[in-house]
Design a protein around this motif. Structure first.
Motif, short mmCIF file in Angstrom:
data_model
loop_
_atom_site.label_atom_id
_atom_site.label_comp_id
_atom_site.label_asym_id
_atom_site.label_seq_id
_atom_site.Cartn_x
_atom_site.Cartn_y
_atom_site.Cartn_z
N PHE A 1 0.94 -1.15 -0.08
CA PHE A 1 0.08 0.12 -0.11
C PHE A 1 0.74 1.35 -0.04
O PHE A 1 1.86 1.02 0.74
CB PHE A 1 -0.78 -0.01 1.27
N GLY A 2 0.51 2.22 -0.65
CA GLY A 2 1.54 3.42 -0.85
C GLY A 2 0.63 4.77 -1.08
O GLY A 2 -0.25 4.59 -2.05
N TYR B 1 1.23 -1.87 4.95
CA TYR B 1 1.94 -0.54 5.26
C TYR B 1 3.28 -0.46 5.18
O TYR B 1 4.09 -1.34 5.78
CB TYR B 1 1.04 0.19 6.56
N PRO B 2 3.78 0.58 4.50
CA PRO B 2 5.38 0.68 4.57
C PRO B 2 5.88 1.43 5.70
O PRO B 2 5.24 2.20 6.64
CB PRO B 2 5.23 1.92 3.45
N PRO B 3 7.33 0.99 6.12
CA PRO B 3 7.91 1.69 6.99
C PRO B 3 8.10 3.07 7.04
O PRO B 3 7.76 3.51 5.93
CB PRO B 3 9.24 1.00 6.86
N VAL B 4 7.89 3.85 8.15
CA VAL B 4 7.69 5.36 8.16
C VAL B 4 9.20 5.92 8.43
O VAL B 4 9.62 5.38 9.60
CB VAL B 4 6.76 5.70 9.03
N LYS B 5 9.68 6.75 7.75
CA LYS B 5 11.00 7.19 7.92
C LYS B 5 10.85 8.83 8.11
O LYS B 5 9.82 9.33 7.88
CB LYS B 5 12.06 7.05 6.67
N ASP B 6 12.10 9.21 8.59
CA ASP B 6 12.20 10.78 8.71
C ASP B 6 11.94 11.63 7.52
O ASP B 6 11.78 10.87 6.24
CB ASP B 6 13.44 11.16 9.30
#
Length: 473
Positions: A144-145, A196-201
């Motif tokens: 998902f994106g 769901y994707p990993p969440v980065k800065d």
């Protein structure tokens, strides 16, 4: 492209690129160290409307446009791709897609944030559209994106699957208080957390674009949601700083610093950006049909050039009681609100209609501002405007009068592109810190109150009455 031998290595990396994937236009600007635009390109976004109320984007068309505007902007600047220190990507929020993790093939078109089928999607995942995605999700083969995640995935040929905190917080599925995807909501909707994707800065080295795309690997140093990006581009870094964007829609954002305010009457919390240990929160209120209403008026030949509208509005004393009601209401969530003109008379001219449209923007700005003042317990500081409609001096002056506050307008209204470039520049070392960025701000105009807001009271009361008559159509 420039002729002759190019410098190599870090010495040649003297520019950053900011791309804004908006709702109506995709823009790319190349910036030098003074944040001056050296090259630009833009393309109109091509929305699809397969059924009434549905709004989609073809992922392959979006991808082609994205690559195209970057190449055109860099070429227009007379530069080589080797001279790009970093790429920052600002994207429209809430527009999403799902695709097969192994093959990278989308299961459907992007579903736009403007799409009205949300109830249907929640109830059934829109069976005909997302059935394959649901089956793949059960097998842990579904990604998902939002737009940023899809572009990252394509730029890196599948090696990077991620989003940032600003985009995640605007999905409605990410919990800004805990800063993670909401498991309770996912269970309620029967959506597996694995998609769901990993969440980065926000300002972060996401890797490099594959060299086959631009000829050289370009570092991707920031992805950010468009309104948060505009906030950063306006240098609204301190609690109480306010950003007003008037583009396709209208958005008021208040920097609330480390304090996260819960949703309350038309306002909702967002993560502005995360850079290292710093997490900045925002409170946002929004309005629809700002630029779209003005574009519609041009389409039906109320005027030829949008630059004429401020002069047309000032050519008459008032709108003679004519009111424009956009298909939206700030204080009442009514999906059946009817867009309309009211108060038409035999003497009504194009000037009255245009003025009524522009007044409706200023009146709604006043409504949202009053809600913010009442609900956000932080003293408001600088108010800075951006977006295409901020170029309209009539709207800007009337808004300043109504809220009785000074409003700054930057020299370049494309703040989402600049914000993405600023964030990429910080991550790449192109710029050192936010204090340096503040020195790069260029203000074109400052609008200060010239009339008492009470002088507008009769006109605004008439407009509010017109709004009530258009409810529940």
């Amino acid at each position: 492209m420039p002729c002759g031998q190019q410098e190599s290595g870090a010495a040649s990396a003297r520019y950053v690129v900011g791309v804004d994937v908006g709702s109506t236009v995709m823009k790319c600007h190349v910036y030098d160290r003074a944040a001056a635009v050296r090259g630009s390109s833009c393309r109109k976004m091509e929305s699809l409307h397969p059924r009434p109320g549905w709004v989609e984007l073809d992922p392959e068309v979006l991808w082609s446009q994205f690559v195209g505007v970057i190449k055109e902007a860099v070429q227009g600047a007379g530069l080589h791709m080797r001279q790009i220190a970093g790429l920052g990507i600002s994207t429209q929020r809430g527009t999403f897609i799902t695709w097969h993790k192994r093959t990278g093939k989308p299961f459907h078109n992007f579903i736009s944030w403007q799409d009205l089928r949300s109830a249907e999607l929640v109830n059934s995942w829109n069976k005909s559209l997302l059935l394959k995605a649901e089956e793949a999700a059960k097998k842990n083969n579904c990604c998902f994106g939002t737009v940023d995640t899809w572009l990252l995935y394509r730029l890196t040929k599948g090696s990077v699957y991620a989003t940032d905190y600003s985009n995640a917080s605007a999905t409605g599925v990410f919990e800004p208080f805990t800063k993670c995807w909401n498991p309770t909501l996912c269970n309620l909707l029967s959506i597996p957390m694995s998609i769901y994707p990993p969440v980065k800065d926000t300002s972060f080295n996401f890797g490099s674009a594959d060299s086959e795309i631009f000829g050289v690997p370009i570092p991707i140093m920031a992805v950010v949601a468009d309104q948060q990006s505009a906030m950063f581009g306006e240098c609204c870094f301190h609690p109480g700083d306010v950003k007003l964007t008037m583009g396709t829609g209208g958005f008021w954002n208040v920097n609330t610093g480390e304090r996260l305010f819960a949703s309350r009457r038309g306002l909702y919390p967002l993560i502005g950006w995360k850079i290292g240990e710093e997490v900045v929160y925002l409170t946002e209120g929004c309005m629809s049909d700002i630029g779209t209403a003005i574009e519609w008026a041009q389409d039906i030949n109320l005027f030829t050039n949008v630059d004429e509208t401020a002069k047309m509005a000032r050519s008459i004393v008032d709108s003679q009681g004519v009111c424009f009601v956009p298909g939206f209401q700030v204080s009442v969530n009514d999906p059946y609100l009817c867009a309309s003109f009211m108060g038409l008379k035999p003497a009504t001219t194009r000037n009255h209609l245009v003025r009524a449209i522009l007044e409706s923007v200023a009146f709604r700005n006043k409504q949202l501002y009053d809600i913010i003042v009442k609900k956000v317990r932080i003293p408001l500081q600088a108010i800075r405007a951006d977006g295409g409609v901020s170029n309209n001096s009539f709207v800007m002056q009337m808004t300043s009068d109504l809220i009785n506050k000074k409003i700054e307008k930057p020299a370049n209204a494309d703040m989402s592109s600049l914000g993405a470039a600023f964030l990429a520049g910080l991550a790449s070392g192109f710029w050192t810190d936010k204090e340096q960025l503040k020195k790069l701000r260029r203000i074109e105009a400052v609008f200060e109150p010239q009339k008492d807001s009470e002088e507008y009271r009769p006109a605004m009361d008439t407009w509010l009455q017109a709004m009530k008559c258009s409810l529940h159509w």
